[in-house]
Design a protein around this motif. Structure first.
Motif, PDB file in Angstrom:
ATOM      1  N   CYS A 149       0.801  -1.056  -0.571  1.00 20.19           N
ATOM      2  CA  CYS A 149       0.011  -0.438  -0.101  1.00 20.19           C
ATOM      3  C   CYS A 149       1.142   1.429  -0.098  1.00 20.19           C
ATOM      4  O   CYS A 149       2.227   1.369   0.816  1.00 20.19           O
ATOM      5  CB  CYS A 149      -1.575   0.003   1.383  1.00 20.19           C
ATOM      6  N   THR A 150       0.247   2.361  -1.003  1.00 24.14           N
ATOM      7  CA  THR A 150       0.962   3.193  -0.303  1.00 24.14           C
ATOM      8  C   THR A 150       0.161   4.683   0.237  1.00 24.14           C
ATOM      9  O   THR A 150      -1.244   4.270   0.268  1.00 24.14           O
ATOM     10  CB  THR A 150       0.515   4.044  -1.986  1.00 24.14           C
ATOM     11  N   VAL A 151       0.435   4.860   1.490  1.00 26.65           N
ATOM     12  CA  VAL A 151      -0.058   5.547   2.396  1.00 26.65           C
ATOM     13  C   VAL A 151       0.351   6.554   2.502  1.00 26.65           C
ATOM     14  O   VAL A 151       1.242   8.002   2.430  1.00 26.65           O
ATOM     15  CB  VAL A 151       0.122   5.000   3.927  1.00 26.65           C
ATOM     16  N   SER A 152      -0.417   7.898   3.120  1.00 28.17           N
ATOM     17  CA  SER A 152      -0.011   8.856   3.400  1.00 28.17           C
ATOM     18  C   SER A 152      -1.116   9.798   4.405  1.00 28.17           C
ATOM     19  O   SER A 152      -2.364   9.125   4.497  1.00 28.17           O
ATOM     20  CB  SER A 152       0.079  10.011   1.927  1.00 28.17           C
ATOM     21  N   ALA A 153      -0.240  10.729   5.327  1.00 32.32           N
ATOM     22  CA  ALA A 153      -1.477  11.690   6.895  1.00 32.32           C
ATOM     23  C   ALA A 153      -0.313  12.985   6.378  1.00 32.32           C
ATOM     24  O   ALA A 153       0.496  13.114   6.240  1.00 32.32           O
ATOM     25  CB  ALA A 153      -1.323  10.104   7.400  1.00 32.32           C
ATOM     26  N   GLU A 154      -1.660  13.558   6.631  1.00 29.28           N
ATOM     27  CA  GLU A 154      -1.306  14.753   6.383  1.00 29.28           C
ATOM     28  C   GLU A 154      -1.862  15.610   7.942  1.00 29.28           C
ATOM     29  O   GLU A 154      -3.387  15.466   8.333  1.00 29.28           O
ATOM     30  CB  GLU A 154      -2.210  15.938   5.439  1.00 29.28           C
ATOM     31  N   ARG A 155      -1.823  16.584   8.667  1.00 29.57           N
ATOM     32  CA  ARG A 155      -2.499  16.561  10.541  1.00 29.57           C
ATOM     33  C   ARG A 155      -2.423  18.030  10.259  1.00 29.57           C
ATOM     34  O   ARG A 155      -0.790  18.944   9.560  1.00 29.57           O
ATOM     35  CB  ARG A 155      -1.424  16.268  11.137  1.00 29.57           C
ATOM     36  N   ILE A 156      -3.627  19.215   9.965  1.00 32.63           N
ATOM     37  CA  ILE A 156      -2.780  20.457   9.555  1.00 32.63           C
ATOM     38  C   ILE A 156      -3.821  21.006  10.992  1.00 32.63           C
ATOM     39  O   ILE A 156      -4.691  20.610  11.434  1.00 32.63           O
ATOM     40  CB  ILE A 156      -4.507  20.557   8.797  1.00 32.63           C
ATOM     41  N   ASP A 201      13.989  16.861   7.546  1.00 34.55           N
ATOM     42  CA  ASP A 201      14.502  16.274   8.008  1.00 34.55           C
ATOM     43  C   ASP A 201      15.418  14.805   6.723  1.00 34.55           C
ATOM     44  O   ASP A 201      14.725  14.279   6.939  1.00 34.55           O
ATOM     45  CB  ASP A 201      14.496  15.182   9.412  1.00 34.55           C
ATOM     46  N   ASP A 202      16.371  15.119   6.831  1.00 44.26           N
ATOM     47  CA  ASP A 202      17.700  14.377   5.610  1.00 44.26           C
ATOM     48  C   ASP A 202      17.514  12.937   6.443  1.00 44.26           C
ATOM     49  O   ASP A 202      17.132  11.726   5.248  1.00 44.26           O
ATOM     50  CB  ASP A 202      18.650  14.324   5.756  1.00 44.26           C
ATOM     51  N   LYS A 203      16.511  12.234   8.036  1.00 46.09           N
ATOM     52  CA  LYS A 203      16.924  10.741   7.950  1.00 46.09           C
ATOM     53  C   LYS A 203      14.902  10.829   7.714  1.00 46.09           C
ATOM     54  O   LYS A 203      14.977   9.486   7.777  1.00 46.09           O
ATOM     55  CB  LYS A 203      17.373  11.195  10.193  1.00 46.09           C
ATOM     56  N   GLU A 204      14.490  11.529   7.481  1.00 43.57           N
ATOM     57  CA  GLU A 204      12.857  11.209   7.584  1.00 43.57           C
ATOM     58  C   GLU A 204      12.227  11.112   5.893  1.00 43.57           C
ATOM     59  O   GLU A 204      12.130  12.566   6.307  1.00 43.57           O
ATOM     60  CB  GLU A 204      12.178  11.575   8.319  1.00 43.57           C
ATOM     61  N   PRO A 205      13.275  11.113   5.685  1.00 41.08           N
ATOM     62  CA  PRO A 205      12.860  11.914   3.471  1.00 41.08           C
ATOM     63  C   PRO A 205      11.737  12.302   3.284  1.00 41.08           C
ATOM     64  O   PRO A 205      11.238  13.066   2.269  1.00 41.08           O
ATOM     65  CB  PRO A 205      13.665  11.382   2.632  1.00 41.08           C
ATOM     66  N   THR A 206      10.619  11.212   3.549  1.00 39.10           N
ATOM     67  CA  THR A 206       9.187  10.691   3.073  1.00 39.10           C
ATOM     68  C   THR A 206       8.261  11.558   4.298  1.00 39.10           C
ATOM     69  O   THR A 206       7.372  11.662   4.039  1.00 39.10           O
ATOM     70  CB  THR A 206       9.150   9.915   2.945  1.00 39.10           C
ATOM     71  N   SER A 207       8.876  12.643   5.123  1.00 38.45           N
ATOM     72  CA  SER A 207       8.214  13.378   5.973  1.00 38.45           C
ATOM     73  C   SER A 207       8.738  15.150   5.738  1.00 38.45           C
ATOM     74  O   SER A 207       9.296  15.217   5.535  1.00 38.45           O
ATOM     75  CB  SER A 207       8.578  12.833   6.701  1.00 38.45           C
ATOM     76  N   SER A 208       6.939  15.498   6.170  1.00 43.73           N
ATOM     77  CA  SER A 208       7.806  17.182   5.655  1.00 43.73           C
ATOM     78  C   SER A 208       6.592  18.391   6.774  1.00 43.73           C
ATOM     79  O   SER A 208       5.535  18.336   7.764  1.00 43.73           O
ATOM     80  CB  SER A 208       7.872  17.666   4.741  1.00 43.73           C
ATOM     81  N   VAL A 209       7.094  19.539   7.453  1.00 42.65           N
ATOM     82  CA  VAL A 209       6.286  20.079   7.791  1.00 42.65           C
ATOM     83  C   VAL A 209       6.331  21.197   7.087  1.00 42.65           C
ATOM     84  O   VAL A 209       7.535  22.123   6.991  1.00 42.65           O
ATOM     85  CB  VAL A 209       6.987  20.314   9.333  1.00 42.65           C
ATOM     86  N   ARG A 211       3.028  16.351   6.900  1.00 47.35           N
ATOM     87  CA  ARG A 211       2.908  15.340   6.420  1.00 47.35           C
ATOM     88  C   ARG A 211       3.873  14.178   5.985  1.00 47.35           C
ATOM     89  O   ARG A 211       4.823  14.013   6.640  1.00 47.35           O
ATOM     90  CB  ARG A 211       3.199  15.874   4.810  1.00 47.35           C
ATOM     91  N   TYR A 212       3.246  13.205   6.006  1.00 42.64           N
ATOM     92  CA  TYR A 212       4.101  11.836   6.153  1.00 42.64           C
ATOM     93  C   TYR A 212       3.863  10.944   4.803  1.00 42.64           C
ATOM     94  O   TYR A 212       1.881  10.612   4.586  1.00 42.64           O
ATOM     95  CB  TYR A 212       3.785  10.852   7.260  1.00 42.64           C
TER      96      TYR A 212
END
Length: 206
Positions: A116-123, A155-163, A177-178
């Motif tokens: 599965c490809t999954v994504s989550a965003e918290r706003i 963060d380079d340690k978590e390349p699929t996450s962002s703020v 975002r993840y």
């Protein structure tokens, strides 16, 4: 290696205080000192009721972390009516916290391999400037300025996450975002097969 739960939990639940005033950021930016019990996960119930199965473990893990600490929450669900377990699922979650309202989005898309490809965003919105939020929470993140009012921190340690921080005076719009590609349920991985008997020898009796 960090698990999905650990990485998303770290992204969702970053804690910080304002050293100068001793005040804490509003709910949705900081973790409460003693979060209340996690409410029953409405998204998992809704996804189950429409026939989503393949990506359900990922949906449950993301939803449980997302609603943690909320007083109440509810969900808007969109899914492929013709192929509920083979098509994408989209959700929008509204959450009530003691001092703020928060929105989140969780998406799960199964593929032909069983992953599965999954994504989550918290706003959420913080009643502070984006500069102060970044200074307190994101000191070790790399910033990319996309617009004068819009900056993305990674963060380079978590390349699929962002703020993402978007200036919205008098506050700051925060989007965490993840994304994960090719997610598989660790509990569903089959155990290693027993080694085959040498050629010419029958298997040992048990």
């Amino acid at each position: 290696m960090k698990t999905t739960t650990q990485r998303l939990g770290r992204l969702w639940l970053v804690a910080a205080t304002l050293a100068a005033t001793g005040a804490a950021f509003a709910q949705g930016v900081l973790v409460p000192q003693a979060p209340p019990a996690v409410p029953q996960d409405t998204l998992t119930r809704a996804a189950t009721s429409v026939g989503v199965k393949r990506c359900l473990p990922a949906i449950t893990r993301l939803a449980t972390l997302t609603v943690q600490g909320s007083r109440s929450h509810d969900v808007l669900l969109d899914w492929d009516r013709k192929r509920p377990d083979a098509g994408p699922m989209f959700s929008l979650i509204g959450m009530e916290f003691p001092n703020a309202g928060v929105a989140a989005s969780i998406t799960a898309i199964p593929d032909d391999t069983g992953a599965c490809t999954v994504s989550a965003e918290r706003i959420s919105v913080a009643p502070f400037t984006c500069a102060s939020v970044a200074e307190q929470e994101l000191k070790n993140y790399r910033m990319t300025r996309l617009l004068p009012i819009y900056a993305v921190y990674t963060d380079d340690k978590e390349p699929t996450s962002s703020v993402s921080l978007i200036d919205s005076p008098p506050g700051c719009l925060i989007i965490r975002r993840y994304v994960e590609y090719g997610w598989r349920d660790p509990a569903a991985v089959p155990a290693a097969a027993a080694p085959a008997a040498p050629a010419g020898q029958p298997p040992k009796r048990r």
